[in-house]
Design a protein around this motif. Structure first.
Motif, mmCIF file in Angstrom:
data_model
loop_
_atom_site.group_PDB
_atom_site.id
_atom_site.type_symbol
_atom_site.label_atom_id
_atom_site.label_comp_id
_atom_site.label_asym_id
_atom_site.label_seq_id
_atom_site.Cartn_x
_atom_site.Cartn_y
_atom_site.Cartn_z
ATOM 1 N N LEU A 1 53.315 36.186 32.340
ATOM 2 C CA LEU A 1 53.253 35.990 33.778
ATOM 3 C C LEU A 1 51.855 35.600 34.245
ATOM 4 O O LEU A 1 51.694 34.879 35.229
ATOM 5 C CB LEU A 1 53.713 37.268 34.495
ATOM 6 C CG LEU A 1 54.027 37.156 35.990
ATOM 7 C CD1 LEU A 1 55.157 36.158 36.229
ATOM 8 C CD2 LEU A 1 54.407 38.519 36.553
ATOM 9 N N SER A 2 50.829 36.074 33.537
ATOM 10 C CA SER A 2 49.458 35.746 33.916
ATOM 11 C C SER A 2 49.059 34.334 33.491
ATOM 12 O O SER A 2 48.080 33.784 33.994
ATOM 13 C CB SER A 2 48.477 36.754 33.296
ATOM 14 O OG SER A 2 48.420 36.609 31.881
ATOM 15 N N SER B 1 57.663 30.923 38.589
ATOM 16 C CA SER B 1 59.043 30.434 38.599
ATOM 17 C C SER B 1 59.509 30.042 37.205
ATOM 18 O O SER B 1 60.639 30.346 36.806
ATOM 19 C CB SER B 1 59.169 29.240 39.558
ATOM 20 O OG SER B 1 58.230 28.233 39.225
ATOM 21 N N LYS B 2 58.648 29.369 36.448
ATOM 22 C CA LYS B 2 59.027 28.954 35.096
ATOM 23 C C LYS B 2 59.205 30.149 34.170
ATOM 24 O O LYS B 2 60.139 30.191 33.366
ATOM 25 C CB LYS B 2 57.976 28.000 34.526
ATOM 26 C CG LYS B 2 57.961 26.630 35.183
ATOM 27 C CD LYS B 2 57.008 25.690 34.490
ATOM 28 C CE LYS B 2 57.061 24.296 35.109
ATOM 29 N NZ LYS B 2 56.178 23.333 34.414
ATOM 30 N N ALA B 3 58.303 31.116 34.274
ATOM 31 C CA ALA B 3 58.411 32.303 33.424
ATOM 32 C C ALA B 3 59.668 33.086 33.750
ATOM 33 O O ALA B 3 60.401 33.524 32.856
ATOM 34 C CB ALA B 3 57.176 33.183 33.608
ATOM 35 N N SER B 4 59.947 33.248 35.031
ATOM 36 C CA SER B 4 61.079 34.090 35.433
ATOM 37 C C SER B 4 62.425 33.451 35.132
ATOM 38 O O SER B 4 63.360 34.126 34.700
ATOM 39 C CB SER B 4 60.988 34.439 36.920
ATOM 40 O OG SER B 4 61.048 33.272 37.716
ATOM 41 N N LYS C 1 47.443 39.478 42.993
ATOM 42 C CA LYS C 1 46.396 40.499 43.073
ATOM 43 C C LYS C 1 45.785 40.897 41.735
ATOM 44 O O LYS C 1 44.688 41.455 41.713
ATOM 45 C CB LYS C 1 46.968 41.767 43.736
ATOM 46 C CG LYS C 1 47.517 41.564 45.141
ATOM 47 C CD LYS C 1 46.405 41.224 46.124
ATOM 48 C CE LYS C 1 46.944 41.129 47.548
ATOM 49 N NZ LYS C 1 45.874 40.804 48.514
ATOM 50 N N LEU C 2 46.476 40.635 40.627
ATOM 51 C CA LEU C 2 46.051 41.228 39.361
ATOM 52 C C LEU C 2 45.807 40.205 38.263
ATOM 53 O O LEU C 2 45.751 40.560 37.088
ATOM 54 C CB LEU C 2 47.106 42.246 38.891
ATOM 55 C CG LEU C 2 47.370 43.395 39.868
ATOM 56 C CD1 LEU C 2 48.543 44.252 39.387
ATOM 57 C CD2 LEU C 2 46.128 44.262 40.046
ATOM 58 N N GLY C 3 45.646 38.946 38.638
ATOM 59 C CA GLY C 3 45.422 37.925 37.628
ATOM 60 C C GLY C 3 44.130 38.121 36.848
ATOM 61 O O GLY C 3 44.005 37.654 35.715
ATOM 62 N N HIS C 4 43.162 38.824 37.435
ATOM 63 C CA HIS C 4 41.873 39.051 36.782
ATOM 64 C C HIS C 4 41.872 40.268 35.874
ATOM 65 O O HIS C 4 40.900 40.513 35.157
ATOM 66 C CB HIS C 4 40.803 39.264 37.862
ATOM 67 C CG HIS C 4 41.036 40.487 38.695
ATOM 68 N ND1 HIS C 4 41.977 40.515 39.710
ATOM 69 C CD2 HIS C 4 40.482 41.737 38.656
ATOM 70 C CE1 HIS C 4 41.976 41.714 40.278
ATOM 71 N NE2 HIS C 4 41.091 42.467 39.653
ATOM 72 N N CYS C 5 42.943 41.035 35.875
ATOM 73 C CA CYS C 5 42.968 42.320 35.168
ATOM 74 C C CYS C 5 43.347 42.164 33.704
ATOM 75 O O CYS C 5 43.994 41.194 33.305
ATOM 76 C CB CYS C 5 43.956 43.276 35.843
ATOM 77 S SG CYS C 5 43.486 43.751 37.512
ATOM 78 N N ASP C 6 42.956 43.147 32.921
ATOM 79 C CA ASP C 6 43.407 43.263 31.535
ATOM 80 C C ASP C 6 44.890 43.626 31.564
ATOM 81 O O ASP C 6 45.273 44.665 32.101
ATOM 82 C CB ASP C 6 42.595 44.345 30.820
ATOM 83 C CG ASP C 6 42.946 44.464 29.349
ATOM 84 O OD1 ASP C 6 44.137 44.668 29.037
ATOM 85 O OD2 ASP C 6 42.032 44.385 28.506
ATOM 86 N N MET C 7 45.746 42.796 30.979
ATOM 87 C CA MET C 7 47.188 43.002 31.071
ATOM 88 C C MET C 7 47.653 44.228 30.292
ATOM 89 O O MET C 7 48.650 44.848 30.637
ATOM 90 C CB MET C 7 47.938 41.755 30.599
ATOM 91 C CG MET C 7 47.881 40.601 31.580
ATOM 92 S SD MET C 7 48.712 40.965 33.164
ATOM 93 C CE MET C 7 47.299 41.247 34.250
#
Length: 300
Positions: free
Chosen positions: A226-227, A232-235, A164-170
């Protein structure tokens, strides 16, 4: 990106030392509230300097939900579990998060299907984590379930970020979810906790490091990672965190390090390598694509 992940693991791994020391001078949930409140204040200041806009209304509901899952409930579950479980066992159950997120990603995130190599890496990493912590299965069943739920809650928040938040400023996202989480932790402490805080030079250091470095900086780094990287790789790379926590405990808290723990650490590193490395088929595909691109350039 691997360097950034490594730095994040160092920060969060070493922060276990401060969290453990802080439990002796603060009520546990209150310390978590102080930590994230300070982190939120730092991020608010950074947002003001960088003129980061306020969240859009359509994103705000997801920010609030992630703040509840990733900061408030996640830390509440950890602190309450620690009352009945050892720190090692609690951290093992909390860092079951990569397993839950990898399974969720397989069904809910396009392009993150669970292949044999990745599944094997996750399983080996989780097994290594249990061995490395050298945990004793003691404590009440509710506490065990609560600790597991902390990892599940974190996984759900990470899934929401990817979906849901891939487009947001992190930076914007991290700031607002931390505000929500800190408010929830402080409210819980006011209602349910009755211990006293013992302030001094070192308690201030605990709050400053955990708040500024372990919360503000680290969660901005994690949201960015994460973005940009497969969930899976990040976690699975975060399995290094409790391992670094064990090593930090040996170096700074005079805790023991057994051969069993060392063997577990080796398993964790092997699992991370399996998940993050490319299979021969993938490498062949990449090389073939690169060769085809070069041939196309020559023909042009």
């Amino acid at each position: 990106m691997n360097g950034l992940i490594g730095l994040l693991c160092l920060i969060w791994g070493f922060n276990w030392v401060f969290m453990k020391l802080a439990n002796g001078v603060f009520p546990p949930v209150l310390f978590a509230g102080y930590r994230f409140a300070l982190g939120a204040l730092v991020l608010i200041a950074v947002c003001m300097v960088r003129r980061v806009p306020l969240p859009r209304m359509r994103d705000l509901k997801w920010y609030i939900l992630c703040g509840i899952l990733q900061t408030m409930y996640f830390n509440l579950a950890i602190q309450l579990s620690l009352e009945d479980l050892s720190a090692g066992l609690t951290s093992v159950l909390t860092y079951s998060m990569p397993l839950w997120l990898t399974l969720m990603a397989h069904f809910l995130l396009p392009g993150e299907q669970l292949r044999i190599r990745k599944l094997l890496g996750v399983v080996i990493g989780i097994i290594g984590l249990f061995v490395a912590m050298d945990a004793h299965w003691s404590g009440s069943t509710p506490a065990l379930l609560l600790a597991v739920s902390s990892g599940l809650s974190w996984a759900l928040a990470n899934l929401l970020v990817k979906r849901k938040l891939g487009h947001c400023d992190m930076l914007q996202f991290t700031t607002w979810q931390m505000i929500v989480g800190a408010a929830g932790l402080l409210l819980y402490s006011v209602i349910f906790e009755h211990g006293e805080s013992h302030w001094g030079v070192m308690p201030v250091v605990y709050v400053l490091f955990s708040g500024i470095v372990g919360s503000a900086l680290a969660f901005v780094m994690w949201s960015y990672i994460l973005s940009k990287v497969e969930a899976s790789k990040a976690s699975i790379s975060l399995l290094l965190v409790p391992v670094i926590g064990v090593v930090s405990g040996v170096l700074f808290l005079n805790e023991s390090l057994s051969m069993v723990t060392i063997a577990g650490i080796v398993f964790v590193l092997m699992g991370i390598w399996l998940v993050n490395g490319k299979s021969r088929r993938q490498e062949t595909g990449v090389q073939a694509a690169a060769g085809q691109e070069q041939q196309t350039q020559v023909m042009k």
